[in-house]
Enzyme design. Sequence first.
Site, PDB file in Angstrom:
ATOM      1  N   SER A   1      -2.905  -7.825   2.865  1.00 48.51           N
ATOM      2  CA  SER A   1      -3.185  -7.740   4.308  1.00 48.51           C
ATOM      3  C   SER A   1      -3.638  -9.111   4.825  1.00 48.51           C
ATOM      4  O   SER A   1      -3.276  -9.522   5.925  1.00 48.51           O
ATOM      5  CB  SER A   1      -4.282  -6.708   4.570  1.00 48.51           C
ATOM      6  OG  SER A   1      -3.893  -5.449   4.102  1.00 48.51           O
TER       7      SER A   1
ATOM      8  N   HIS B   1       0.838  -1.209   0.000  1.00 47.40           N
ATOM      9  CA  HIS B   1       0.000   0.000   0.000  1.00 47.40           C
ATOM     10  C   HIS B   1       0.876   1.263   0.000  1.00 47.40           C
ATOM     11  O   HIS B   1       0.608   2.221  -0.733  1.00 47.40           O
ATOM     12  CB  HIS B   1      -0.882   0.056   1.257  1.00 47.40           C
ATOM     13  CG  HIS B   1      -1.900  -1.044   1.370  1.00 47.40           C
ATOM     14  ND1 HIS B   1      -2.058  -1.795   2.505  1.00 47.40           N
ATOM     15  CD2 HIS B   1      -2.824  -1.516   0.485  1.00 47.40           C
ATOM     16  CE1 HIS B   1      -3.037  -2.663   2.333  1.00 47.40           C
ATOM     17  NE2 HIS B   1      -3.515  -2.528   1.121  1.00 47.40           N
TER      18      HIS B   1
HETATM   19  P1  ADP Z   1      -9.938  -3.572  -0.072  1.00 50.34           P
HETATM   20  O1  ADP Z   1     -10.554  -4.302   1.056  1.00 50.34           O
HETATM   21  O2  ADP Z   1     -10.701  -2.351  -0.493  1.00 50.34           O
HETATM   22  O3  ADP Z   1      -9.512  -4.420  -1.238  1.00 50.34           O
HETATM   23  P2  ADP Z   1      -7.157  -3.444   0.713  1.00 50.34           P
HETATM   24  O4  ADP Z   1      -6.611  -2.732   1.906  1.00 50.34           O
HETATM   25  O5  ADP Z   1      -7.019  -4.913   0.683  1.00 50.34           O
HETATM   26  O6  ADP Z   1      -8.641  -2.938   0.585  1.00 50.34           O
HETATM   27  O7  ADP Z   1      -6.464  -2.862  -0.605  1.00 50.34           O
HETATM   28  C1  ADP Z   1      -6.603  -1.523  -0.990  1.00 50.34           C
HETATM   29  C2  ADP Z   1      -6.080  -1.375  -2.401  1.00 50.34           C
HETATM   30  O8  ADP Z   1      -4.677  -1.623  -2.411  1.00 50.34           O
HETATM   31  C3  ADP Z   1      -6.681  -2.358  -3.409  1.00 50.34           C
HETATM   32  O9  ADP Z   1      -6.817  -1.700  -4.656  1.00 50.34           O
HETATM   33  C4  ADP Z   1      -5.647  -3.456  -3.507  1.00 50.34           C
HETATM   34  O10 ADP Z   1      -5.696  -4.110  -4.765  1.00 50.34           O
HETATM   35  C5  ADP Z   1      -4.374  -2.631  -3.354  1.00 50.34           C
HETATM   36  N1  ADP Z   1      -3.258  -3.422  -2.849  1.00 50.34           N
HETATM   37  C6  ADP Z   1      -3.233  -4.223  -1.771  1.00 50.34           C
HETATM   38  N2  ADP Z   1      -2.019  -4.804  -1.619  1.00 50.34           N
HETATM   39  C7  ADP Z   1      -1.261  -4.355  -2.663  1.00 50.34           C
HETATM   40  C8  ADP Z   1       0.080  -4.596  -3.111  1.00 50.34           C
HETATM   41  N3  ADP Z   1       0.875  -5.442  -2.456  1.00 50.34           N
HETATM   42  N4  ADP Z   1       0.512  -3.971  -4.216  1.00 50.34           N
HETATM   43  C9  ADP Z   1      -0.317  -3.129  -4.890  1.00 50.34           C
HETATM   44  N5  ADP Z   1      -1.597  -2.868  -4.545  1.00 50.34           N
HETATM   45  C10 ADP Z   1      -2.064  -3.470  -3.442  1.00 50.34           C
END
Ligand code: ADP
Length: 158
Positions: free
Chosen positions: A141, A30
């Site tokens: 996560s 993130h």
């Molecule tokens: P959500 O529950 O809305 O998917 P997340 O916290 O899991 O929320 O993810 C928020 C955003 O960050 C999403 O668009 C997800 O695809 C992106 N994301 C999560 N981990 C990574 C990563 N390792 N690299 C790039 N983008 C990521």
Amino acid sequence: MTKRKMKGDQTMMERVAIYPGSFDPLTYGHIDIVERALEIFDRVILAIAHDAEKKPLFTVQERVEMANLIFKDTPKVIVDSFKGLLVNYVEKTNARVILRGLRATSDFEYEFHMASMNRSLSVHLDTLFMMTSKDYFFVSSRTIKEVAKLGGTVEGLV
Ligand code: ADP
């Protein structure tokens, strides 16, 4: 875009993106997206969703505190939280871009549907996707929580 008053009565358009998500917890994946987005946008609002359905490990308040700590030296990042429809929240902020990260093709279908739905709810809004970096393509996560629960090390990822 938001109008920002500059010195000497100059007015400049501020480019603002909203990066919404659960961030339960915030990972280096993130953070990498936020840092790269700051090359394009003047300001990134990290918007933490209240989403009871996901049964989060950390409360929204804890996630906001962690994010504020991580970005304490980056004034261009604003940490906030929101309830309800993302498009309603975004419209209150004047940002016109939703920022999302993409990892594998498995992210694509969900993200494509969400972006299309948000676009149909608000024609002013666009979603911008940034590809994950090679160092973080496997970081989520959910897997971080699983590994930590089973006693594995998550150093350098979260
Ligand atoms: P959500 O529950 O809305 O998917 P997340 O916290 O899991 O929320 O993810 C928020 C955003 O960050 C999403 O668009 C997800 O695809 C992106 N994301 C999560 N981990 C990574 C990563 N390792 N690299 C790039 N983008 C990521």
